[in-house]
Design a protein around this motif. Structure first.
Motif, PDB file in Angstrom:
ATOM      1  N   HIS A 167      52.058  85.615 -25.222  1.00 11.29           N
ATOM      2  CA  HIS A 167      52.980  84.824 -26.036  1.00 11.29           C
ATOM      3  C   HIS A 167      54.043  84.062 -25.265  1.00 11.29           C
ATOM      4  O   HIS A 167      55.078  83.705 -25.833  1.00 11.29           O
ATOM      5  N   PRO A 198      61.190  90.411 -28.575  1.00 12.75           N
ATOM      6  CA  PRO A 198      61.784  90.614 -29.901  1.00 12.75           C
ATOM      7  C   PRO A 198      61.943  89.303 -30.667  1.00 12.75           C
ATOM      8  O   PRO A 198      61.728  89.251 -31.875  1.00 12.75           O
ATOM      9  N   LEU A 199      62.294  88.266 -29.949  1.00 15.13           N
ATOM     10  CA  LEU A 199      62.452  86.955 -30.598  1.00 15.13           C
ATOM     11  C   LEU A 199      61.113  86.434 -31.091  1.00 15.13           C
ATOM     12  O   LEU A 199      60.983  85.981 -32.227  1.00 15.13           O
ATOM     13  N   ALA A 200      60.128  86.492 -30.220  1.00 17.02           N
ATOM     14  CA  ALA A 200      58.829  85.912 -30.550  1.00 17.02           C
ATOM     15  C   ALA A 200      58.209  86.626 -31.749  1.00 17.02           C
ATOM     16  O   ALA A 200      57.691  85.995 -32.667  1.00 17.02           O
ATOM     17  N   ASN A 201      58.263  87.947 -31.753  1.00 18.80           N
ATOM     18  CA  ASN A 201      57.668  88.689 -32.860  1.00 18.80           C
ATOM     19  C   ASN A 201      58.425  88.473 -34.168  1.00 18.80           C
ATOM     20  O   ASN A 201      57.885  88.665 -35.243  1.00 18.80           O
ATOM     21  N   ALA A 202      59.688  88.074 -34.051  1.00 22.87           N
ATOM     22  CA  ALA A 202      60.456  87.790 -35.261  1.00 22.87           C
ATOM     23  C   ALA A 202      60.224  86.359 -35.733  1.00 22.87           C
ATOM     24  O   ALA A 202      60.808  85.928 -36.714  1.00 22.87           O
ATOM     25  N   GLY A 203      59.378  85.612 -35.016  1.00 26.92           N
ATOM     26  CA  GLY A 203      59.052  84.261 -35.468  1.00 26.92           C
ATOM     27  C   GLY A 203      59.777  83.168 -34.704  1.00 26.92           C
ATOM     28  O   GLY A 203      59.772  82.021 -35.108  1.00 26.92           O
ATOM     29  N   TYR A 204      60.411  83.539 -33.598  1.00 28.32           N
ATOM     30  CA  TYR A 204      61.170  82.544 -32.825  1.00 28.32           C
ATOM     31  C   TYR A 204      60.633  82.398 -31.407  1.00 28.32           C
ATOM     32  O   TYR A 204      61.390  82.341 -30.454  1.00 28.32           O
ATOM     33  N   GLU A 205      59.316  82.338 -31.292  1.00 31.01           N
ATOM     34  CA  GLU A 205      58.728  82.154 -29.962  1.00 31.01           C
ATOM     35  C   GLU A 205      59.286  80.889 -29.300  1.00 31.01           C
ATOM     36  O   GLU A 205      59.503  80.857 -28.087  1.00 31.01           O
ATOM     37  N   ARG A 206      59.531  79.874 -30.123  1.00 38.13           N
ATOM     38  CA  ARG A 206      60.020  78.603 -29.554  1.00 38.13           C
ATOM     39  C   ARG A 206      61.384  78.743 -28.879  1.00 38.13           C
ATOM     40  O   ARG A 206      61.767  77.887 -28.087  1.00 38.13           O
ATOM     41  N   ASP A 207      62.121  79.810 -29.203  1.00 34.57           N
ATOM     42  CA  ASP A 207      63.427  80.006 -28.560  1.00 34.57           C
ATOM     43  C   ASP A 207      63.339  80.848 -27.291  1.00 34.57           C
ATOM     44  O   ASP A 207      64.359  81.255 -26.738  1.00 34.57           O
ATOM     45  N   GLY A 217      63.625  79.612 -22.341  1.00 35.15           N
ATOM     46  CA  GLY A 217      64.537  79.901 -21.240  1.00 35.15           C
ATOM     47  C   GLY A 217      64.231  81.232 -20.592  1.00 35.15           C
ATOM     48  O   GLY A 217      64.099  81.328 -19.367  1.00 35.15           O
ATOM     49  N   SER A 218      64.073  82.269 -21.417  1.00 38.06           N
ATOM     50  CA  SER A 218      63.857  83.608 -20.852  1.00 38.06           C
ATOM     51  C   SER A 218      62.509  83.694 -20.141  1.00 38.06           C
ATOM     52  O   SER A 218      62.390  84.349 -19.101  1.00 38.06           O
ATOM     53  N   HIS A 233      53.240  90.820 -24.348  1.00 38.44           N
ATOM     54  CA  HIS A 233      53.991  89.606 -24.685  1.00 38.44           C
ATOM     55  C   HIS A 233      53.881  88.570 -23.563  1.00 38.44           C
ATOM     56  O   HIS A 233      53.622  87.402 -23.808  1.00 38.44           O
TER      57      HIS A 233
END
Lengths: 453, 251
Positions: free
Chosen positions: B90, B49-58, B61-62, B86
């Motif tokens: 990604h 969900p983060l990566a697809n929203a444009g926050y792959e860099r965050d 950790g996961s 994913h």
């Protein structure tokens, strides 16, 4: 207006948005039937993609070759680094010829450069001669689709418009009648115009000729009646050899409308005696895009519009919802390269379903580029709220304990709150959708009880 | 004798929290087919969900956590095409962990492709007396290529159909638009709510017009979205993940 807002507006007229979806789906269907009648379709796509890769890797060389050949053929070549220079070059040619009225066949590039308003400000009458383009020009609208500029309008809209502008019979919606009225109207414009502007579909480096594809023959009519032909071409439209055209012409019309080939695929090589051809080669952000490794192959686009017809978002939100010259999936990866802030919502106007990439005749990885633009946009224009909640989520997902805690809390909250609270206006999910029923335990809990030694 | 391969069961976060019955069905199904399966505890979210929203860099950790949990397994199987995609495409780079990440990306499979391509299941014996509409999730379809997409001119195949049509009594429904997106799209479901719901309604209508008893698929995110709309509209159609159908049928 942001894409979500514009899309919400568009969807308010349910009957119209459904009609728009079905009309474009029908074109996608025709494209499917047409592409599937060719056993080597996928091979053609591979070839087209590889030829364009080659072009983009050697663009400087091909452009120089193209220019040299064109000059040899007697074409006058101009270079424009941006829209402003392009418009000024066109104007200077018109002024030199004392020309006050021109005809123009379809050219997305001149839309991109906003040539029409520029020339009109200088007192020059511009008449778009493609039927769909003329219709939107009468309405002072931009095209809503790059191949079918007036696809958002119905027969009755056009009947009313022509009654007003061309004095056709009130209420007569017969397409042949209306087309004929437009033909008579345009004929006068063709005959009166000394200069004709066209776009360019393909420039052949090997021979210095260029090819213009239309269905209506309006480009040819304009050019052959005028003394001066100005062709405006984006620098990425180069192909190496004339024989490469066989690949692209077979793909272009089938992808666009399902036709085997455009009705007119006209080659222009050198001016007839006493006439002139000017070719304006335009950069306008293309070399910048070429330098972006992740996004450069968006420049392979041959402007067939297939990604628009297949896109479930475009079909249900209409071309204007994108607010960019090129709408739809391809527009959403091209436009942020021109102005990332202005077009920041476009790469998010997608579910990343990938249909655009599979339909693309030159195999641009459109949906992957949409994903990559999202990563760029959030670095520069991430809204604070979204950024924060994402940071929070990333912290939770890193830590199994935090995840379990927030997960069970979430389930408990959903279980214990009354429906009126869950389905409040702030819960966007719940406006038109129920939430899943929260189970009493997570799988992790179940597994610990049932399988874990 | 060759060591029996050990399968790590990857249960996406929202399945763990909201659809434990699907995770159980996946586990039981794999066990029925003779697999040695373990569910490593402490799983969180793959970061999609983060990566697809444009926050792959965050998601560093996961994803690192994911790699550490799963690197020891021979295969990783999940009842979700989009989460598998994913992980495959990604995951951000982890210096020093490149080898593990690469190996994970090779050994992770969506459930149906694991059955057809790794276990080579050909004759599932079971009964399911219902008319079934299958929703192809886009990430499974065009990302993992679990079926031939309608845009391409390639020989037709569909791994889920191959499995389901084995079952006695199951009536497979061909939809009018065989693989159009349902409009879920992660954060798209919220940021483009109007479009998301309209797309879901249209997809649902296609299934309903073919009078399906059960609407199934390989991705619960799509099914959650479609079921949410169906429930709100008071539609009686039943929703099941393909793991639930297969597990129930080959009882």
């Amino acid at each position: 207006m942001s894409h979500p807002k514009a899309a919400t507006e568009f969807l308010k007229d349910q009957a119209n948005s459904q009609w728009h979806d079905e009309t474009l789906w029908m074109i996608r269907d025709k494209r499917d039937a047409s592409s599937k009648s060719i056993p080597e379709w996928e091979e053609l796509r591979n070839l087209a993609s590889e030829i364009k890769d080659n072009v983009l890797s050697n663009l400087d060389k091909y452009l120089e070759q193209f220019e040299a050949q064109a000059l040899k053929n007697g074409i006058k070549v101009h270079w424009a680094k941006d829209a402003k220079e392009h418009n000024e070059i066109v104007l200077s040619i018109l002024q030199e010829k004392n020309c006050e009225a021109i005809v123009k066949s379809k050219s997305i590039l001149t839309e991109e450069c906003h040539l029409n308003p520029y020339l009109e400000k200088q007192g020059i009458e511009v008449v778009d001669t493609d039927l769909g383009e003329r219709i939107v020009q009468f309405l002072q609208q931009p095209p809503s689709h790059i191949v079918m500029p007036a696809i958002h309008l119905k027969k009755r809209d056009i009947s009313a418009l022509f009654h007003d502008k061309l004095q056709t019979e009130k209420g007569n919606e017969d397409p042949s009648y209306l087309t004929n009225a437009a033909r008579l109207h345009l004929r006068e414009k063709f005959l009166a115009s000394k200069v004709a502007i066209t776009g360019v579909n393909f420039g052949v480096a090997e021979t210095g000729e260029f090819v213009v594809c239309t269905n209506e023959g309006n480009a040819d009519m304009g050019v052959h009646l005028a003394d001066v032909h100005i062709a405006c071409m984006g620098i990425e439209k180069i192909i190496p050899r004339r024989k490469d055209l066989g690949v692209f012409l077979r793909l272009l019309a089938r992808s666009a409308t399902g036709q085997p080939i455009t009705n007119y695929s006209s080659h222009f090589r050198s001016p007839a005696t006493g006439k002139e051809i000017h070719l304006v080669l335009v950069d306008n952000g293309r070399t910048r895009q070429l330098a972006r490794e992740k996004f450069k192959n968006s420049l392979k686009c041959i402007r067939c519009g297939a990604c628009m017809n297949t896109c479930p978002i475009y079909r249900r939100s209409g071309g204007f919802s994108y607010g960019s010259t090129v709408p739809g999936p391809i527009g959403s990866i091209l436009s942020p390269g021109l102005d990332m802030k202005k077009y920041s919502t476009l790469p998010f106007a997608s579910t990343l379903c990938g249909s655009c990439s599979d339909v693309c005749p030159v195999k641009i990885n459109i949906h992957e580029q949409l994903y990559e633009w999202r990563q760029e946009i959030t670095k520069h224009h991430g809204t604070v709220g979204k950024g924060l909640s994402m940071k929070l989520a990333s912290g939770i997902f890193k830590s199994p304990l935090a995840y379990q805690f927030s997960g069970s809390l979430m389930r408990k909250v959903i279980k214990s709150l009354p429906e009126s609270v869950i389905y409040n206006p702030l819960n966007i999910w719940g406006k038109s959708r129920d939430l899943p029923k929260a189970p009493k335990e997570s799988f992790q809990d179940w597994y610990k009880r049932n399988r874990h030694e | 004798m060759k060591k029996e391969p050990h399968i790590g069961l990857f249960i996406p976060c929202y399945v763990d929290q909201f659809y434990p019955q699907v995770a159980i069905a996946t586990l039981e199904l794999l066990e029925k087919l003779g697999c040695k399966v373990s569910y490593p505890l402490g799983q969180t979210c793959c970061g999609q969900p983060l990566a697809n929203a444009g926050y792959e860099r965050d998601t560093e950790g996961s994803s690192l956590h994911f790699i550490q949990l799963f690197e020891e397994f021979d295969y990783i199987v999940a009842p979700s095409g989009s989460c598998v995609l994913h992980v495959k495409e990604h995951f951000p780079n982890h210096p020093g962990k490149e080898k593990s990440a690469k190996s994970i990306q090779k050994k992770i499979f969506e459930l149906t492709e694991f059955l057809t391509d790794v276990l080579k299941v050909e004759n599932l014996k079971g009964t399911f007396q219902k008319k079934v509409g299958y929703h192809s999730s886009c990430h499974g379809l065009r990302g993992l290529r679990l079926a031939s997409s309608s845009e391409l001119n390639i020989p037709h195949f569909n791994k889920a159909k191959q499995l389901l049509t084995n079952l006695d009594g199951l009536e497979w429904v061909e939809l009018s638009r065989s693989d159009e997106c349902c409009g879920f799209g992660g954060t798209f479901a919220i940021t483009e709510e109007a479009l998301s719901v309209q797309m879901g309604k249209d997809r649902l209508a296609d299934h309903l017009s073919h009078e399906v008893d059960v609407l199934t698929g390989g991705d619960l995110s799509c099914l959650m979205h479609l079921e949410g709309i169906a429930k709100r509209e008071g539609q009686k159609v039943e929703f099941m993940h393909i793991a639930e159908i297969l597990n129930q049928a080959i009882r």
